[in-house]
Design a protein around this motif. Sequence first.
Motif, PDB file in Angstrom:
ATOM      1  N   ILE A 178      60.957  32.679  31.280  1.00  0.00           N
ATOM      2  CA  ILE A 178      59.880  31.687  31.339  1.00  0.00           C
ATOM      3  C   ILE A 178      58.521  32.371  31.216  1.00  0.00           C
ATOM      4  O   ILE A 178      57.643  31.899  30.484  1.00  0.00           O
ATOM      5  N   ILE A 179      58.338  33.475  31.923  1.00  0.00           N
ATOM      6  CA  ILE A 179      57.059  34.194  31.836  1.00  0.00           C
ATOM      7  C   ILE A 179      56.818  34.665  30.409  1.00  0.00           C
ATOM      8  O   ILE A 179      55.704  34.540  29.883  1.00  0.00           O
ATOM      9  N   ASP A 180      57.850  35.193  29.775  1.00  0.00           N
ATOM     10  CA  ASP A 180      57.699  35.683  28.402  1.00  0.00           C
ATOM     11  C   ASP A 180      57.465  34.555  27.410  1.00  0.00           C
ATOM     12  O   ASP A 180      56.560  34.637  26.575  1.00  0.00           O
ATOM     13  N   MET A 181      58.246  33.484  27.510  1.00  0.00           N
ATOM     14  CA  MET A 181      58.207  32.424  26.503  1.00  0.00           C
ATOM     15  C   MET A 181      57.031  31.457  26.701  1.00  0.00           C
ATOM     16  O   MET A 181      56.406  31.050  25.736  1.00  0.00           O
ATOM     17  N   ARG A 182      56.764  31.072  27.935  1.00  0.00           N
ATOM     18  CA  ARG A 182      55.741  30.053  28.187  1.00  0.00           C
ATOM     19  C   ARG A 182      54.369  30.624  28.502  1.00  0.00           C
ATOM     20  O   ARG A 182      53.361  29.938  28.334  1.00  0.00           O
ATOM     21  N   TYR A 183      54.322  31.836  29.024  1.00  0.00           N
ATOM     22  CA  TYR A 183      53.057  32.387  29.504  1.00  0.00           C
ATOM     23  C   TYR A 183      52.643  33.667  28.784  1.00  0.00           C
ATOM     24  O   TYR A 183      51.799  34.408  29.274  1.00  0.00           O
ATOM     25  N   GLY A 184      53.234  33.942  27.654  1.00  0.00           N
ATOM     26  CA  GLY A 184      52.816  35.073  26.856  1.00  0.00           C
ATOM     27  C   GLY A 184      53.130  36.434  27.445  1.00  0.00           C
ATOM     28  O   GLY A 184      52.476  37.414  27.126  1.00  0.00           O
ATOM     29  N   GLY A 185      54.098  36.499  28.353  1.00  0.00           N
ATOM     30  CA  GLY A 185      54.545  37.778  28.881  1.00  0.00           C
ATOM     31  C   GLY A 185      53.921  38.209  30.187  1.00  0.00           C
ATOM     32  O   GLY A 185      54.288  39.246  30.735  1.00  0.00           O
ATOM     33  N   ALA A 186      52.974  37.412  30.717  1.00  0.00           N
ATOM     34  CA  ALA A 186      52.345  37.785  31.990  1.00  0.00           C
ATOM     35  C   ALA A 186      51.838  36.537  32.708  1.00  0.00           C
ATOM     36  O   ALA A 186      51.522  35.530  32.074  1.00  0.00           O
ATOM     37  N   ILE A 187      51.773  36.629  34.020  1.00  0.00           N
ATOM     38  CA  ILE A 187      51.203  35.553  34.831  1.00  0.00           C
ATOM     39  C   ILE A 187      50.166  36.165  35.775  1.00  0.00           C
ATOM     40  O   ILE A 187      50.166  37.372  36.026  1.00  0.00           O
ATOM     41  N   THR A 188      49.298  35.313  36.298  1.00  0.00           N
ATOM     42  CA  THR A 188      48.307  35.741  37.279  1.00  0.00           C
ATOM     43  C   THR A 188      48.571  34.990  38.564  1.00  0.00           C
ATOM     44  O   THR A 188      48.645  33.758  38.568  1.00  0.00           O
ATOM     45  N   LYS A 189      48.722  35.737  39.644  1.00  0.00           N
ATOM     46  CA  LYS A 189      49.052  35.159  40.950  1.00  0.00           C
ATOM     47  C   LYS A 189      47.831  35.260  41.863  1.00  0.00           C
ATOM     48  O   LYS A 189      47.268  36.333  42.021  1.00  0.00           O
ATOM     49  N   PRO A 190      47.411  34.139  42.465  1.00  0.00           N
ATOM     50  CA  PRO A 190      46.272  34.189  43.384  1.00  0.00           C
ATOM     51  C   PRO A 190      46.709  34.662  44.772  1.00  0.00           C
ATOM     52  O   PRO A 190      47.823  34.390  45.222  1.00  0.00           O
ATOM     53  N   TYR A 191      45.821  35.373  45.428  1.00  0.00           N
ATOM     54  CA  TYR A 191      46.032  35.835  46.799  1.00  0.00           C
ATOM     55  C   TYR A 191      44.773  35.544  47.598  1.00  0.00           C
ATOM     56  O   TYR A 191      43.697  35.342  47.035  1.00  0.00           O
ATOM     57  N   LEU A 192      44.898  35.565  48.918  1.00  0.00           N
ATOM     58  CA  LEU A 192      43.749  35.395  49.797  1.00  0.00           C
ATOM     59  C   LEU A 192      43.910  36.331  50.984  1.00  0.00           C
ATOM     60  O   LEU A 192      44.895  36.249  51.724  1.00  0.00           O
ATOM     61  N   ALA A 193      42.949  37.233  51.145  1.00  0.00           N
ATOM     62  CA  ALA A 193      42.908  38.095  52.333  1.00  0.00           C
ATOM     63  C   ALA A 193      41.921  37.464  53.307  1.00  0.00           C
ATOM     64  O   ALA A 193      40.844  36.995  52.905  1.00  0.00           O
ATOM     65  N   VAL A 194      42.290  37.423  54.587  1.00  0.00           N
ATOM     66  CA  VAL A 194      41.435  36.820  55.608  1.00  0.00           C
ATOM     67  C   VAL A 194      41.156  37.865  56.688  1.00  0.00           C
ATOM     68  O   VAL A 194      42.081  38.507  57.196  1.00  0.00           O
ATOM     69  N   LEU A 195      39.878  38.017  57.013  1.00  0.00           N
ATOM     70  CA  LEU A 195      39.450  38.969  58.032  1.00  0.00           C
ATOM     71  C   LEU A 195      38.848  38.187  59.190  1.00  0.00           C
ATOM     72  O   LEU A 195      37.983  37.328  58.987  1.00  0.00           O
ATOM     73  N   TYR A 196      39.312  38.472  60.405  1.00  0.00           N
ATOM     74  CA  TYR A 196      38.777  37.854  61.612  1.00  0.00           C
ATOM     75  C   TYR A 196      38.050  38.931  62.408  1.00  0.00           C
ATOM     76  O   TYR A 196      38.633  39.966  62.733  1.00  0.00           O
ATOM     77  N   LEU A 197      36.778  38.680  62.733  1.00  0.00           N
ATOM     78  CA  LEU A 197      35.979  39.619  63.506  1.00  0.00           C
ATOM     79  C   LEU A 197      35.526  38.950  64.792  1.00  0.00           C
ATOM     80  O   LEU A 197      35.020  37.833  64.770  1.00  0.00           O
ATOM     81  N   ALA A 198      35.691  39.648  65.905  1.00  0.00           N
ATOM     82  CA  ALA A 198      35.251  39.093  67.175  1.00  0.00           C
ATOM     83  C   ALA A 198      34.904  40.206  68.136  1.00  0.00           C
ATOM     84  O   ALA A 198      35.581  41.233  68.178  1.00  0.00           O
ATOM     85  N   LYS A 199      33.854  40.012  68.902  1.00  0.00           N
ATOM     86  CA  LYS A 199      33.486  40.945  69.950  1.00  0.00           C
ATOM     87  C   LYS A 199      33.990  40.384  71.264  1.00  0.00           C
ATOM     88  O   LYS A 199      34.009  39.181  71.478  1.00  0.00           O
ATOM     89  N   THR A 200      34.369  41.279  72.156  1.00  0.00           N
ATOM     90  CA  THR A 200      34.783  40.828  73.478  1.00  0.00           C
ATOM     91  C   THR A 200      33.565  40.591  74.342  1.00  0.00           C
ATOM     92  O   THR A 200      32.514  41.217  74.163  1.00  0.00           O
ATOM     93  N   HIS A 201      33.683  39.633  75.251  1.00  0.00           N
ATOM     94  CA  HIS A 201      32.621  39.394  76.233  1.00  0.00           C
ATOM     95  C   HIS A 201      32.755  40.435  77.335  1.00  0.00           C
ATOM     96  O   HIS A 201      33.855  40.718  77.814  1.00  0.00           O
ATOM     97  N   CYS A 202      31.643  40.991  77.738  1.00  0.00           N
ATOM     98  CA  CYS A 202      31.637  41.936  78.863  1.00  0.00           C
ATOM     99  C   CYS A 202      30.948  41.267  80.038  1.00  0.00           C
ATOM    100  O   CYS A 202      29.795  40.848  79.922  1.00  0.00           O
TER     101      CYS A 202
END
Length: 75
Positions: A49-73
Amino acid sequence: LFAPVIVKTYPWTQRYTAPEYVQLLNTYSDHRNLEPALRDELYAGIAEIIDMRYGGAITKPYLAVLYLAKTHCDS
């Protein structure tokens, strides 16, 4: 225990050729647990399917999520 959390997202994409995508799929446990003959048939179909319908390659989306937090003192 934490100050307000800051959330940062980083969307990105990765291009995969048919063999590279099949190699990626083979790292997923649900695919690795398939019967070898069934898995091979599935991978061959996906590669075709990748070769015939998509010209031999596909692009897959990703999402990296970063959580930042300081502790209360309380001191």
